[in-house]
Design an enzyme around this catalytic site. Structure first.
Site, mmCIF file in Angstrom:
data_model
loop_
_atom_site.group_PDB
_atom_site.id
_atom_site.type_symbol
_atom_site.label_atom_id
_atom_site.label_comp_id
_atom_site.label_asym_id
_atom_site.label_seq_id
_atom_site.Cartn_x
_atom_site.Cartn_y
_atom_site.Cartn_z
ATOM 1 N N HIS A 138 0.804 -1.224 0.000
ATOM 2 C CA HIS A 138 0.000 0.000 0.000
ATOM 3 C C HIS A 138 0.835 1.270 0.000
ATOM 4 O O HIS A 138 0.318 2.374 -0.122
ATOM 5 C CB HIS A 138 -0.908 -0.003 1.237
ATOM 6 C CG HIS A 138 -2.242 0.633 1.023
ATOM 7 N ND1 HIS A 138 -2.458 1.981 1.162
ATOM 8 C CD2 HIS A 138 -3.435 0.102 0.667
ATOM 9 C CE1 HIS A 138 -3.721 2.257 0.906
ATOM 10 N NE2 HIS A 138 -4.346 1.140 0.607
ATOM 11 N N HIS A 144 -8.347 11.609 1.346
ATOM 12 C CA HIS A 144 -7.564 10.384 1.230
ATOM 13 C C HIS A 144 -6.190 10.621 1.853
ATOM 14 O O HIS A 144 -5.370 9.730 1.959
ATOM 15 C CB HIS A 144 -7.428 9.969 -0.246
ATOM 16 C CG HIS A 144 -6.943 8.564 -0.435
ATOM 17 N ND1 HIS A 144 -5.644 8.271 -0.785
ATOM 18 C CD2 HIS A 144 -7.575 7.372 -0.333
ATOM 19 C CE1 HIS A 144 -5.496 6.959 -0.893
ATOM 20 N NE2 HIS A 144 -6.651 6.389 -0.615
#
Length: 542
Positions: free
Chosen positions: A300, A529
């Site tokens: 990620h 985000h």
């Protein structure tokens, strides 16, 4: 004293930077501002449209006997003074002197005003001045503006804005290195870029930036970046680390990547997405999905390592390599440039270097050999990245590696690594037991024990009197359903803020919740985000 009885010494005349003469006054973002003997105030009420980056009392000005003005920045955001061809940044509570024909940028790169003292006023800006005279109400309007100012109190500038400005201040020491890599192999291109976007990005580089969001007012994107701002110049080698990668979008948004001779993409894709990635990648690009030692999770980490003839650019950011992440959401990035090491410095290394190399080693990519004009034939592995001089680094890197860690490895990754770094830091006494902010984009299954453990890590460190900081109250910043519904993307934005309802609605979390808000940077409708963790006291960041 009313404005009608005051003695005017000059005028701040607005204009559009780069244009000769004065455009029609109706097209300008603010009217001319008369300056009187004694104290004067310039702020948000002088603008045609509301811009919350400008405080209600942004500047105080005092006329000096020689016709110049003494300016004090009262707001939290800096100004820039242009004098004799030089631009000087003036921050909160700092003073500056402006002379006839000097230019003040109320926000760096925006709201340009030229100071014309009374003796020379008739020689310049006649069209703008005549506009004021036609109104015939200038003095009475000044009265009402002054009265309005007296009724209003200065707003508390939002915490995130203070954070951004503090990063801007810390970054000035790396200005020269950033500028040298910005121009790597493409001076003509950068001249065009300077002309098109103005001086801010080139003369006031920041290590922390927000990313540009489409469809927002221009003031909200001041000092923001696009992917083309990050990946520029003569890149010899690029390592792009991310979870999601849309190759078609990436090569369209940043076509210069096609010219990079060596590109390694570290990703978390699988299934049909991985097959498409393989089909659409350029032939010379290498794909690698880091191994997962446990049965859940994915790669990620969002970062870029860009190697230039002059050194390396390290970028840590929060956006997937997809269109919506770089255009529609609140995102941020940190970046700093570093030169190659001198031959006699190869054995030296510092905390930042060890952080980076240890993390890259954990990714276990298949090393490959390349020929670089400045380094010859080299293996591209984790150790290669020791060839750069990170001594000017302003941060430490905290890596997260999946798996179960014991012994010394317990403090090598994640929040336990953060704890060990913070334990070496000293903070002002005011941050003892001060609040903590947790702002992130996905929520796992938490329990009170882990939340206490995490708070202990973020609260590590000592006060300047030697005492422990102590645990402050944590606040989880998260958007509501209504925030998502009214966002730029509508309900679709919810896909970037994932969490099962059972995780969000745990009773013990109720005391932590705090609503996402970003008026001060115009991003309430751009869903977050970005990931932000900090400790604060009032408007001060630990």
């Amino acid at each position: 004293m009313s404005s009608s009885s005051r003695v005017r010494v000059g005028t701040l005349v607005p204009f559009v930077e780069g244009k000769s003469g004065s455009p029609n006054a109706s097209s300008l973002p603010m009217p001319s501002i008369p300056i009187f003997k004694g104290s004067n105030v310039v702020g948000r009420s002088n603008l045609v449209a509301v811009d919350k980056r400008v405080s209600r009392k942004h500047l105080s000005l005092r006329a000096l006997p020689d016709g110049s003005l003494e300016v004090v920045v009262e707001g939290t955001n800096p100004i820039v003074v242009q004098s004799e061809g030089q631009r000087r940044k003036v921050c909160a509570q700092q003073r500056a002197k402006i002379m006839h024909d000097d230019v003040v940028e109320l926000i760096p790169g925006e709201y340009f005003m030229k100071y014309v003292n009374m003796s020379d006023e008739r020689k310049s800006s006649t069209s703008v001045e005549s506009h004021d005279l036609k109104k015939g109400k200038r003095h009475s309007e000044e009265d009402s503006v002054a009265a309005k100012r007296n009724r209003q109190v200065m707003e508390d500038e939002a915490l995130a804005r203070t954070l951004q400005e503090s990063f801007a201040e810390e970054s000035t020491s790396v200005t020269e290195v950033l500028s040298s890599l910005d121009s790597a192999g493409s001076s003509e291109r950068n001249k065009e870029r300077t002309h098109s976007v103005g001086p801010l990005k080139d003369t006031l580089p920041l290590t922390f930036r927000l990313m540009r969001v489409q469809g927002l007012p221009s003031w909200t994107n001041t000092s923001t970046v696009t992917i083309q701002d990050v990946i520029q110049g003569e890149v010899l080698l690029a390592v792009l680390s991310n979870y999601m990668v849309d190759m078609d979008w990436l090569l369209t948004a940043c076509p210069s990547l096609r010219k990079v001779p060596h590109v390694l993409v570290l990703h978390g894709e699988d299934g049909a997405s991985l097959e498409r990635l393989k089909k659409t990648k350029p032939a010379n690009w290498i794909l690698h999905k880091p191994p997962l030692p446990i049965s859940f999770g994915t790669h990620h980490s969002k970062a870029m390592l860009l190697v230039y003839p002059q050194g390396i650019r390290v970028v840590v950011h929060t956006a997937n390599l997809i269109h919506v992440d770089w255009n529609n959401k609140s995102q941020g990035l940190w970046t700093q440039d570093f030169p190659w090491k001198e031959a006699n410095d190869m054995s030296t290394n510092i905390g930042f270097e060890n952080d980076l190399v240890d993390y890259l080693r954990a990714l276990k990519w298949p090393e490959f050999r390349v020929n670089l004009p400045v380094a010859g034939d080299v293996n591209i592995n984790a150790a290669f990245f020791r060839k750069f001089d990170y001594s000017s680094s302003t941060v430490r890197l905290i890596g997260s590696v999946p798996g179960y860690h014991v012994g010394p490895n317990m403090k090598k990754w994640g929040h336990m690594k953060l704890r060990s770094v913070l334990e070496e830091c000293v903070f002002e006494k005011q941050f003892c037991k001060s609040p903590l902010i947790y702002q992130f984009s996905s929520l796992g299954s938490l329990d009170e024990k882990w939340m206490t453990e995490f708070a202990c890590s973020l609260s590590a460190g000592k006060a300047d009197d030697g005492s422990q900081l102590g645990i402050g109250k944590p606040l989880i910043v998260w958007p509501t359903v209504e925030d998502v519904r009214c966002s730029i993307e509508g309900y679709a934005a919810g896909s970037c803020i994932p969490s099962p309802q059972k995780n969000v609605e745990k009773d013990f979390l109720r005391k932590y919740w705090s609503r996402w808000k970003a008026d001060h940077v115009g991003r309430c409708r751009a869903m977050p985000h970005i990931k932000t963790f900090t400790r604060y006291n009032g408007q001060n960041i630990a």
